[in-house]
Design a protein around this motif. Structure first.
Motif, PDB file in Angstrom:
ATOM      1  N   VAL A 135      16.118  28.398  39.456  1.00  0.00           N
ATOM      2  CA  VAL A 135      14.685  28.117  39.557  1.00  0.00           C
ATOM      3  C   VAL A 135      14.451  26.904  40.431  1.00  0.00           C
ATOM      4  CG1 VAL A 135      15.039  27.814  37.078  1.00  0.00           C
ATOM      5  CG2 VAL A 135      13.069  26.859  38.050  1.00  0.00           C
ATOM      6  N   SER A 136      13.263  26.865  40.981  1.00  0.00           N
ATOM      7  CA  SER A 136      12.928  25.709  41.823  1.00  0.00           C
ATOM      8  C   SER A 136      12.560  24.566  40.902  1.00  0.00           C
ATOM      9  CB  SER A 136      11.761  26.057  42.731  1.00  0.00           C
ATOM     10  OG  SER A 136      10.648  26.437  41.976  1.00  0.00           O
ATOM     11  N   ASP A 137      13.431  23.589  40.789  1.00  0.00           N
ATOM     12  CA  ASP A 137      13.174  22.513  39.844  1.00  0.00           C
ATOM     13  C   ASP A 137      13.114  21.161  40.519  1.00  0.00           C
ATOM     14  OD1 ASP A 137      15.807  22.137  40.404  1.00  0.00           O
ATOM     15  OD2 ASP A 137      16.424  21.880  38.344  1.00  0.00           O
ATOM     16  N   ASP A 138      12.745  21.145  41.769  1.00  0.00           N
ATOM     17  CA  ASP A 138      12.488  19.855  42.373  1.00  0.00           C
ATOM     18  C   ASP A 138      11.448  20.003  43.477  1.00  0.00           C
ATOM     19  OD1 ASP A 138      13.767  20.172  44.984  1.00  0.00           O
ATOM     20  OD2 ASP A 138      15.674  19.954  43.957  1.00  0.00           O
ATOM     21  N   THR A 139      10.881  18.893  43.831  1.00  0.00           N
ATOM     22  CA  THR A 139       9.767  18.887  44.767  1.00  0.00           C
ATOM     23  C   THR A 139      10.221  19.286  46.169  1.00  0.00           C
ATOM     24  OG1 THR A 139       8.778  17.194  43.370  1.00  0.00           O
ATOM     25  CG2 THR A 139       7.812  17.495  45.531  1.00  0.00           C
ATOM     26  N   LEU A 140      11.444  18.976  46.531  1.00  0.00           N
ATOM     27  CA  LEU A 140      11.960  19.379  47.835  1.00  0.00           C
ATOM     28  C   LEU A 140      12.006  20.899  47.955  1.00  0.00           C
ATOM     29  CD1 LEU A 140      13.229  18.670  50.556  1.00  0.00           C
ATOM     30  CD2 LEU A 140      15.435  18.598  49.398  1.00  0.00           C
ATOM     31  N   VAL A 141      12.541  21.562  46.943  1.00  0.00           N
ATOM     32  CA  VAL A 141      12.601  23.030  46.962  1.00  0.00           C
ATOM     33  C   VAL A 141      11.194  23.603  47.015  1.00  0.00           C
ATOM     34  CG1 VAL A 141      13.285  25.089  45.658  1.00  0.00           C
ATOM     35  CG2 VAL A 141      14.856  23.159  45.849  1.00  0.00           C
ATOM     36  N   LEU A 142      10.286  23.000  46.296  1.00  0.00           N
ATOM     37  CA  LEU A 142       8.894  23.447  46.312  1.00  0.00           C
ATOM     38  C   LEU A 142       8.336  23.439  47.734  1.00  0.00           C
ATOM     39  CD1 LEU A 142       6.189  24.071  44.781  1.00  0.00           C
ATOM     40  CD2 LEU A 142       5.800  21.613  44.944  1.00  0.00           C
ATOM     41  N   GLY A 143       8.588  22.381  48.475  1.00  0.00           N
ATOM     42  CA  GLY A 143       8.121  22.305  49.849  1.00  0.00           C
ATOM     43  C   GLY A 143       8.671  23.432  50.707  1.00  0.00           C
ATOM     44  N   TRP A 144       9.940  23.729  50.524  1.00  0.00           N
ATOM     45  CA  TRP A 144      10.542  24.836  51.272  1.00  0.00           C
ATOM     46  C   TRP A 144       9.957  26.175  50.824  1.00  0.00           C
ATOM     47  CZ3 TRP A 144      13.028  24.841  55.696  1.00  0.00           C
ATOM     48  CH2 TRP A 144      13.625  23.661  56.125  1.00  0.00           C
ATOM     49  N   ASP A 172       1.966  19.755  38.561  1.00  0.00           N
ATOM     50  CA  ASP A 172       1.376  19.262  37.311  1.00  0.00           C
ATOM     51  C   ASP A 172       2.456  18.649  36.417  1.00  0.00           C
ATOM     52  OD1 ASP A 172      -1.152  20.059  38.089  1.00  0.00           O
ATOM     53  OD2 ASP A 172      -1.159  21.879  36.833  1.00  0.00           O
ATOM     54  N   TYR A 173       3.637  19.259  36.421  1.00  0.00           N
ATOM     55  CA  TYR A 173       4.753  18.813  35.590  1.00  0.00           C
ATOM     56  C   TYR A 173       5.293  17.452  36.043  1.00  0.00           C
ATOM     57  CZ  TYR A 173       9.363  19.063  33.336  1.00  0.00           C
ATOM     58  OH  TYR A 173      10.491  18.812  32.604  1.00  0.00           O
ATOM     59  N   VAL A 174       5.319  17.217  37.372  1.00  0.00           N
ATOM     60  CA  VAL A 174       5.916  15.988  37.887  1.00  0.00           C
ATOM     61  C   VAL A 174       4.873  14.966  38.346  1.00  0.00           C
ATOM     62  CG1 VAL A 174       8.083  17.085  38.542  1.00  0.00           C
ATOM     63  CG2 VAL A 174       6.225  16.943  40.217  1.00  0.00           C
ATOM     64  N   ASP A 175       3.620  15.223  38.059  1.00  0.00           N
ATOM     65  CA  ASP A 175       2.532  14.325  38.425  1.00  0.00           C
ATOM     66  C   ASP A 175       2.663  12.989  37.697  1.00  0.00           C
ATOM     67  OD1 ASP A 175       0.032  13.455  39.425  1.00  0.00           O
ATOM     68  OD2 ASP A 175      -0.968  14.160  37.606  1.00  0.00           O
ATOM     69  N   ASP A 176       2.392  11.926  38.420  1.00  0.00           N
ATOM     70  CA  ASP A 176       2.357  10.602  37.820  1.00  0.00           C
ATOM     71  C   ASP A 176       0.912  10.359  37.381  1.00  0.00           C
ATOM     72  OD1 ASP A 176       2.250   7.907  37.161  1.00  0.00           O
ATOM     73  OD2 ASP A 176       3.379   7.253  38.933  1.00  0.00           O
ATOM     74  N   PRO A 177       0.631  10.429  36.069  1.00  0.00           N
ATOM     75  CA  PRO A 177      -0.752  10.323  35.599  1.00  0.00           C
ATOM     76  C   PRO A 177      -1.395   8.965  35.900  1.00  0.00           C
ATOM     77  CG  PRO A 177       0.775  10.300  33.747  1.00  0.00           C
ATOM     78  CD  PRO A 177       1.581  10.565  34.977  1.00  0.00           C
ATOM     79  N   ARG A 178      -0.564   7.963  36.190  1.00  0.00           N
ATOM     80  CA  ARG A 178      -1.105   6.639  36.488  1.00  0.00           C
ATOM     81  C   ARG A 178      -1.503   6.477  37.950  1.00  0.00           C
ATOM     82  NH1 ARG A 178       4.171   4.031  34.432  1.00  0.00           N
ATOM     83  NH2 ARG A 178       4.705   5.816  35.646  1.00  0.00           N
ATOM     84  N   ARG A 179      -0.980   7.352  38.818  1.00  0.00           N
ATOM     85  CA  ARG A 179      -1.253   7.225  40.254  1.00  0.00           C
ATOM     86  C   ARG A 179      -1.543   8.601  40.833  1.00  0.00           C
ATOM     87  NH1 ARG A 179       2.683   3.182  43.085  1.00  0.00           N
ATOM     88  NH2 ARG A 179       0.935   3.090  44.497  1.00  0.00           N
TER      89      ARG A 179
END
Length: 185
Positions: A135-144, A172-179
């Motif tokens: 599964v795509s479990d990182d932001t880099l893979v998501l971009g690809w 949504d899962y990796v969002d930084d809610p403070r920024r």
């Protein structure tokens, strides 16, 4: 020319033996990612306008790389052979771009299967989320994956919204809610 000097006879690029041809590049890679290395190198050639169908100095090398990717593909579209989804996405983008540039119908089936594999695996989550091979479990893979969708559209392949749904879920899962707008890797 550096890429050509480091291409394997079967058409791929590998991190295990890339220094064999010149002896100047250093030690081998720490992990296997031949599909990703081949895909990203192929994208360099394609980006410069070199295809397997156009006359030019790299026609043969580009053809060998494409043939290697297609030959390793499983019937379900999986290009990884034990590698990660990073390899799948990069190799899929390369196939999509080759098809979009040439309209070579020999690539249509393999490219559609590679895209369908990404689409089918885009929303696997929860207990599977940490298995980088499935599964795509990182932001880099998501971009690809997003690039794969854009490239698939250029190649004339219809793509469902599944990958964009998965992208939203991941962000949504990796969002930084403070920024706002900041995401972890």
């Amino acid at each position: 020319d550096w890429f050509i000097a480091h291409q394997e006879k079967d058409g791929r690029w590998t991190g295990r033996r890339f220094d064999d041809a010149c002896g100047k590049c250093g030690s081998p890679a720490e992990f296997d990612s031949d599909a990703a290395m081949t895909g990203i190198t192929l994208l360099c050639f394609l980006g410069a306008g070199h295809t397997h169908m156009s006359d030019g100095p790299y026609k043969e090398q580009v053809a060998k790389a494409i043939n290697w990717l297609v030959a390793r593909q499983s019937p379900n579209g999986d290009l990884r052979r034990g590698e990660t989804m990073y390899s799948q996405t990069v190799a899929t983008v390369a196939l999509c771009e080759a098809l979009a540039m040439t309209r070579d119908q020999r690539l249509a089936g393999p490219t559609r299967r590679a895209v369908a594999f990404l689409d089918a695996n885009a929303l696997r989550r929860d207990s599977d989320r940490r298995d980088a091979k499935s599964v795509s479990d990182d932001t880099l893979v998501l971009g690809w994956q997003v690039m794969a969708v854009a490239s698939a559209k250029r190649a004339g392949i219809n793509v469902s919204g599944t990958m964009f749904d998965a992208a939203k879920q991941w962000l949504d899962y990796v969002d930084d809610p403070r920024r706002t707008g900041r995401y972890s890797y």
